[in-house]
Design a protein around this motif. Sequence first.
Motif, mmCIF file in Angstrom:
data_model
loop_
_atom_site.group_PDB
_atom_site.id
_atom_site.type_symbol
_atom_site.label_atom_id
_atom_site.label_comp_id
_atom_site.label_asym_id
_atom_site.label_seq_id
_atom_site.Cartn_x
_atom_site.Cartn_y
_atom_site.Cartn_z
ATOM 1 N N VAL A 92 -2.288 7.540 3.470
ATOM 2 C CA VAL A 92 -1.256 6.589 3.018
ATOM 3 C C VAL A 92 -0.149 6.484 4.064
ATOM 4 O O VAL A 92 0.255 5.384 4.444
ATOM 5 C CB VAL A 92 -0.676 7.020 1.641
ATOM 6 N N TYR A 93 0.327 7.629 4.564
ATOM 7 C CA TYR A 93 1.410 7.574 5.555
ATOM 8 C C TYR A 93 0.975 6.861 6.834
ATOM 9 O O TYR A 93 1.783 6.221 7.501
ATOM 10 C CB TYR A 93 1.891 8.988 5.910
ATOM 11 N N SER A 94 -0.306 6.969 7.173
ATOM 12 C CA SER A 94 -0.719 6.392 8.463
ATOM 13 C C SER A 94 -1.126 4.916 8.340
ATOM 14 O O SER A 94 -1.404 4.267 9.344
ATOM 15 C CB SER A 94 -1.883 7.200 9.050
ATOM 16 N N THR A 95 -1.150 4.396 7.118
ATOM 17 C CA THR A 95 -1.513 2.976 6.948
ATOM 18 C C THR A 95 -0.259 2.117 7.062
ATOM 19 O O THR A 95 0.676 2.269 6.285
ATOM 20 C CB THR A 95 -2.168 2.756 5.567
ATOM 21 N N LEU A 107 -8.744 3.090 0.071
ATOM 22 C CA LEU A 107 -7.368 3.554 -0.152
ATOM 23 C C LEU A 107 -6.425 2.805 0.798
ATOM 24 O O LEU A 107 -5.365 2.316 0.394
ATOM 25 C CB LEU A 107 -7.289 5.072 0.080
ATOM 26 N N GLY A 108 -6.847 2.695 2.042
ATOM 27 C CA GLY A 108 -6.040 1.981 3.037
ATOM 28 C C GLY A 108 -5.785 0.534 2.591
ATOM 29 O O GLY A 108 -4.668 0.025 2.716
ATOM 30 N N LYS A 129 -5.609 14.819 2.367
ATOM 31 C CA LYS A 129 -6.192 13.757 3.208
ATOM 32 C C LYS A 129 -5.709 12.369 2.736
ATOM 33 O O LYS A 129 -5.376 11.499 3.547
ATOM 34 C CB LYS A 129 -7.734 13.847 3.084
ATOM 35 N N THR A 130 -5.630 12.209 1.409
ATOM 36 C CA THR A 130 -5.174 10.903 0.902
ATOM 37 C C THR A 130 -3.689 10.686 1.236
ATOM 38 O O THR A 130 -3.290 9.574 1.570
ATOM 39 C CB THR A 130 -5.421 10.757 -0.622
#
Length: 475
Positions: free
Chosen positions: A160-163, A123-124, A155-156
């Motif tokens: 996304v926000y942390s990538t 996902l990242g 969690k997804t």
Amino acid sequence: MKIDQKYLDPNLKDFIDDDKIWEQLNAAKNPDKSEIRRIFDKAKKKIRLEPEETAKLLQIEDKDLLEEMFSLARKIKEEVYGERIVFFAPLYVGNNCINNCKYCGFRNANDAINRKTLTMDELGKEVEVLEKAGHKRLILVYGEHPMYDADFIAKTIKKVYSTKVGRGEIRRVNINAAPLDVEGYKKLHEAGIGTFQIFQETYHHETYKKLHPKGDRKANYAWRLYGLDRAMEAGIDDLGIGALFGLYDWKFEVMGLLYHTIHFEKMFNGVGPHTISFPRIEPALDVPFTLNPKYRVSDEDFKKLVAILRLSVPYTGMILTARESTKVREEVLPLGVSQIDAGSRIGIGGYAEYDEGLIPEKEQFQLGDMRSLDEAVRDVCKHGCIPSFCTADYRCGRTGAHFMGIAKKGLIHNYCIPNAIFTFKEYLLDYASPETKKAGDEVINKTIKKFEPAKQDIIKKKLQLIVDGQRDIYI
Ligand code: SAM
Ligand code: SF4
């Protein structure tokens, strides 16, 4: 009113009355020209139309009246939203599904599909590719499966926000997933969700029953219909509704969308849905239903339905997806659309795995517009519109009732257009090709000139900050 499990009772009467809708549509046939002009006048004032009025617009056959309606739709779009088009990208997280919707490539019985759920690392990687292209807003999409519960979706969202890669970051994550219960929605709210989107697919009860086999979770029409009420109850006040056009009569579906809007307004202090989507059914691998659906909507009727929605619900954002071809998108865009996706890949892992082309065995259906984000942005500029990557509304709390209040006063221009300029400038500096940069700067300059001098100065000062290296500036 507490809205929860009771909607699982299939005998409950809901707010879509099929017979009444047909009566209204039939009574509206051969509408009187002067009556249509009266409805146009009401729409000009940007007052949400009543079902009887929308029914009359749906029955217009006269070419001159249709042309008048198209130009009025363009005018309303410009007045409410400005010449601004918000860009986003879909990101498919997993295609496992326990349902068997007759029209969908992901349906459980489809053996032609490779089932896949992205790991957090994968996902990242997808997000990195999207950030490197310049995206700031995503919609995450999931099949319906116990694996994709609220904890997983939350969690997804967080992943996304942390990538972040380089100057890239995703500032708004919307979700299109199966309806949840209130507790589930609360988890997504805490994770910072933007809009929760649920398409009713078809509002026609009988057709819904035929297309969603008995015993499937999705077979419960009312659970889905009230899915966004539960989201609102959990504190998510940006809600997206939609119908999948081609499953049933398109005029009926427009009426269904309008009744859904009116239901929200009644339940939530005048706040309608944040967005309406109107996807048309597309061919999917090994899904015979999609090849020649009885209710396929022609391009001409598609244009009408977009314009009629624009007139009927002037303050709701309208999303046109890359399911449509470039040509159709260019024709329909000015009729009321406020958001489009671009550079989209809908295969699971489609961004990192394949930069070009399709991966049919992992896709839900086929896309019609495969242009890159850069190309789509440039084309929007060529039409004199300003691309926007703005995500400020949600982060400033301009959602739900507050957003509607702003939209209704026409003040959207004061926030949204400057923010479009700022986020587009960021895009041009960080990601655009030289050709797009040139076209983009011209549009920015033209757009600034439309403001009064004092406001122009404020915008120019902030633009200079962006040129000097600051990012994420908004008002
Ligand atoms: N699985 C969840 C659900 O059904 O609510 C999440 C959304 S599904 C992956 C996304 C949407 O794709 C569906 O709501 C439906 O409207 C649309 N869709 C399904 N099959 C399609 C097709 N063949 N062509 C175009 N859109 C389709
Ligand atoms: Fe599953 Fe959604 Fe496709 Fe239905 S539309 S088969 S629920 S992914």
